[in-house]
Scaffold this motif. Structure first.
Motif, PDB file in Angstrom:
ATOM      1  N   PHE A 178       0.864  -1.184   0.000  1.00  0.00           N
ATOM      2  CA  PHE A 178       0.000   0.000   0.000  1.00  0.00           C
ATOM      3  C   PHE A 178       0.896   1.228   0.000  1.00  0.00           C
ATOM      4  N   SER A 179       0.974   1.892  -1.150  1.00  0.00           N
ATOM      5  CA  SER A 179       1.912   2.992  -1.316  1.00  0.00           C
ATOM      6  C   SER A 179       1.264   4.367  -1.197  1.00  0.00           C
ATOM      7  N   PHE A 180       0.080   4.532  -1.807  1.00  0.00           N
ATOM      8  CA  PHE A 180      -0.588   5.835  -1.806  1.00  0.00           C
ATOM      9  C   PHE A 180      -2.077   5.591  -1.897  1.00  0.00           C
ATOM     10  N   SER A 181      -2.823   6.097  -0.935  1.00  0.00           N
ATOM     11  CA  SER A 181      -4.265   5.847  -0.889  1.00  0.00           C
ATOM     12  C   SER A 181      -5.037   6.997  -1.519  1.00  0.00           C
ATOM     13  N   THR A 182      -6.303   6.742  -1.833  1.00  0.00           N
ATOM     14  CA  THR A 182      -7.150   7.802  -2.369  1.00  0.00           C
ATOM     15  C   THR A 182      -7.339   8.922  -1.343  1.00  0.00           C
ATOM     16  N   GLU A 183      -7.157   8.606  -0.071  1.00  0.00           N
ATOM     17  CA  GLU A 183      -7.277   9.615   0.980  1.00  0.00           C
ATOM     18  C   GLU A 183      -5.999  10.438   1.142  1.00  0.00           C
ATOM     19  N   ASN A 184      -4.879   9.954   0.605  1.00  0.00           N
ATOM     20  CA  ASN A 184      -3.605  10.664   0.772  1.00  0.00           C
ATOM     21  C   ASN A 184      -3.545  11.980  -0.003  1.00  0.00           C
ATOM     22  N   TRP A 185      -4.535  12.221  -0.866  1.00  0.00           N
ATOM     23  CA  TRP A 185      -4.577  13.510  -1.562  1.00  0.00           C
ATOM     24  C   TRP A 185      -4.770  14.666  -0.578  1.00  0.00           C
TER      25      TRP A 185
END
Length: 245
Positions: free
Chosen positions: A62-69
């Protein structure tokens, strides 16, 4: 690392890792969060190599989530750049080692340069079968399920699929991880004990392992500890032990 046939029977074939703690690792050292992410890439390299040596066949990170924006723009930009650099720098060696690379998640929001190199990595390793490396980037479990449902609905609307034809197998085939086994073991670093919208469908019967180790410090020894804990789990899938009364 040497391994016997009996060892492989207790090795999880699909391991998923929530790589958490890069920012805290950097802050503890008085460095910016982006420095922690850079060190986290080094941990990725260690773990990918160790996983293959230990008999794991599929690894999802898990590198970058949709919430990491929601993170600061400079940090988001740094994460995109690190992803690009990792794939570009390691593609040749991963390809030679029989690794198949897949990027799972929403593609529409990726920068053009990253989307291009991601597509290249997937195309160049598509025929590899020794090891599956999935990188969840711009990924959210609910978003994945929603996209799968929408695609199936479109097929029904077009007359290409009947409602009754949709079962678990068909739905799994509409997910980003189509063709891959469900998660056997999910690991989260940094001491947090939640799955943060990661592989919600695929982890239905996964075992979970939480460690206080921050991701940049995660290494082969920590992975081995997680696998040892997995060996001691009693996986019944809703049933009972064969010897139970």
């Amino acid at each position: 690392m040497s391994e016997t046939a009996s060892d492989r029977t207790s090795v999880p074939q699909h391991v998923a890792i929530i790589m958490d703690g890069n920012g805290r690792w950097a802050q503890q050292r008085g460095r910016p969060r982006t420095f922690g992410h850079s060190k986290g890439v080094e941990a990725v390299r260690r773990v990918v190599e160790a996983a293959g040596d230990m008999g794991i066949h599929t690894l999802t990170l898990f590198s970058f989530s949709t919430e990491n924006w929601n993170r600061p723009a400079d940090e988001v930009g740094a994460l995109f750049e690190l992803m690009k650099r990792y794939v570009a720098a390691d593609l040749k060696s991963l390809k030679q080692r029989g690794v198949r690379i897949r990027i799972i998640g929403r593609r529409e929001d990726l920068r053009e340069d990253l989307a291009e190199i991601v597509g290249q990595a997937e195309a160049e390793t598509a025929s590899n079968t020794d090891f599956n490396l999935n990188i969840a980037f711009n990924y959210g479990g609910r978003d994945e399920i929603l996209r799968a449902a929408q695609n199936l609905a479109r097929a029904i609307h077009a007359g290409d699929l009947s409602v009754d034809a949709i079962d678990e197998g068909r739905f799994s085939g509409a997910l980003d991880t189509a063709g891959l086994p469900d998660v056997d073991l999910m690991i989260r670093t940094s001491g947090e004990q939640r799955i943060s919208n990661f592989l919600l469908w695929q982890a239905a019967y996964a075992e979970f392992h939480f460690t206080d180790v921050l991701w940049p410090d995660f290494d082969e020894a920590e992975l081995a500890r997680a696998l040892e804990a997995f060996k001691n789990r009693d996986r019944r899938y809703g049933g009972v032990d064969a010897g139970a009364a």
